[in-house]
Design a protein around this motif. Structure first.
Motif, PDB file in Angstrom:
ATOM      1  N   MET A 137     -57.734 -10.157 -40.935  1.00  0.00           N
ATOM      2  CA  MET A 137     -56.321  -9.796 -41.079  1.00  0.00           C
ATOM      3  C   MET A 137     -55.697 -10.585 -42.235  1.00  0.00           C
ATOM      4  O   MET A 137     -55.830 -11.805 -42.281  1.00  0.00           O
ATOM      5  CB  MET A 137     -55.575 -10.088 -39.777  1.00  0.00           C
ATOM      6  N   PHE A 189     -47.158 -14.675 -38.192  1.00  0.00           N
ATOM      7  CA  PHE A 189     -48.619 -14.662 -38.211  1.00  0.00           C
ATOM      8  C   PHE A 189     -49.135 -15.862 -37.421  1.00  0.00           C
ATOM      9  O   PHE A 189     -48.602 -16.966 -37.522  1.00  0.00           O
ATOM     10  CB  PHE A 189     -49.150 -14.720 -39.644  1.00  0.00           C
ATOM     11  N   MET A 230     -52.731  -8.951 -31.973  1.00  0.00           N
ATOM     12  CA  MET A 230     -51.803  -8.962 -33.092  1.00  0.00           C
ATOM     13  C   MET A 230     -52.228  -7.930 -34.133  1.00  0.00           C
ATOM     14  O   MET A 230     -53.419  -7.764 -34.408  1.00  0.00           O
ATOM     15  CB  MET A 230     -51.756 -10.354 -33.713  1.00  0.00           C
ATOM     16  N   CYS A 231     -51.218  -7.234 -34.671  1.00  0.00           N
ATOM     17  CA  CYS A 231     -51.456  -6.271 -35.745  1.00  0.00           C
ATOM     18  C   CYS A 231     -50.299  -6.355 -36.726  1.00  0.00           C
ATOM     19  O   CYS A 231     -49.266  -6.957 -36.445  1.00  0.00           O
ATOM     20  CB  CYS A 231     -51.563  -4.850 -35.178  1.00  0.00           C
ATOM     21  N   ALA A 232     -50.488  -5.732 -37.869  1.00  0.00           N
ATOM     22  CA  ALA A 232     -49.394  -5.645 -38.837  1.00  0.00           C
ATOM     23  C   ALA A 232     -48.256  -4.837 -38.219  1.00  0.00           C
ATOM     24  O   ALA A 232     -48.499  -3.841 -37.520  1.00  0.00           O
ATOM     25  CB  ALA A 232     -49.883  -4.991 -40.124  1.00  0.00           C
ATOM     26  N   TRP A 271     -45.500  -8.947 -38.499  1.00  0.00           N
ATOM     27  CA  TRP A 271     -46.540  -8.895 -37.468  1.00  0.00           C
ATOM     28  C   TRP A 271     -45.968  -8.465 -36.143  1.00  0.00           C
ATOM     29  O   TRP A 271     -44.780  -8.655 -35.863  1.00  0.00           O
ATOM     30  CB  TRP A 271     -47.224 -10.258 -37.349  1.00  0.00           C
TER      31      TRP A 271
END
Length: 175
Positions: A64, A55, A91-93, A71
């Motif tokens: 988020m 993260f 950035m995303c999960a 991540w």
């Protein structure tokens, strides 16, 4: 995770001084891809990284959850005439299949898909900050203006930070 960056809803005056007069309108453009393509220069994207990542504090305090189990990130340089003018991190999960597929676009700009009208995305308002750490491609460690926003689609979130490099004003002044 604490937010170590001072993200603000309004553009800080120091950001305007740091970016230069020619580049100032770019700070609030909805699509950097469209704005940079409109410049009288060759636009390109350099992929720096795509894959699993820890993260990033750049997204702390936003939309988020820092405690997600993993991540996925994409780092790029947006270039005019092969000169880096913007560093961007998305950035995303890691579990977000839709966003991961969208981020896996090679050297195509993410903005092509985000703003072509084909996706049911919603974007948060911009937040602005001066980043005080060296940014890849900047060639300097000075404080650089940046913006961030969050996109939601089908209940999942993508964070986007765009940092404006010193060469942007020079590239736009040459047009």
């Amino acid at each position: 995770m604490d937010n170590q960056y001072s993200w603000q809803a309004a553009l800080p005056a120091q950001a305007l001084a740091a970016i230069g007069a020619h580049a100032t309108p770019v700070l609030t453009a909805q699509s950097l891809t469209q704005t940079l393509r409109a410049a009288d220069a060759r636009f390109s994207v350099r992929l720096l990284y795509l894959g699993a990542a820890p993260f990033d504090a750049l997204f702390a305090g936003g939309a988020m959850p820092a405690d997600a189990p993993g991540w996925f990130a994409r780092d790029v340089l947006l270039c005019l005439n092969d000169v880096p003018v913007v560093w961007a991190r998305s950035m995303c999960a890691a579990a977000s299949q839709e966003w991961r597929l969208l981020l896996d676009c090679g050297t195509r700009p993410l903005g092509e898909r985000l703003f072509d009208g084909s996706l049911p995305v919603q974007r948060s308002p911009f937040e602005f900050a001066l980043l005080d750490k060296a940014v890849p491609g900047s060639g300097a460690a000075e404080r650089l203006p940046a913006r961030r926003s969050f996109f939601t689609m089908q209940g999942e979130t993508l964070g986007l930070v765009e940092c404006f490099l010193p060469a942007l004003d020079q590239a736009l002044a040459a047009r």
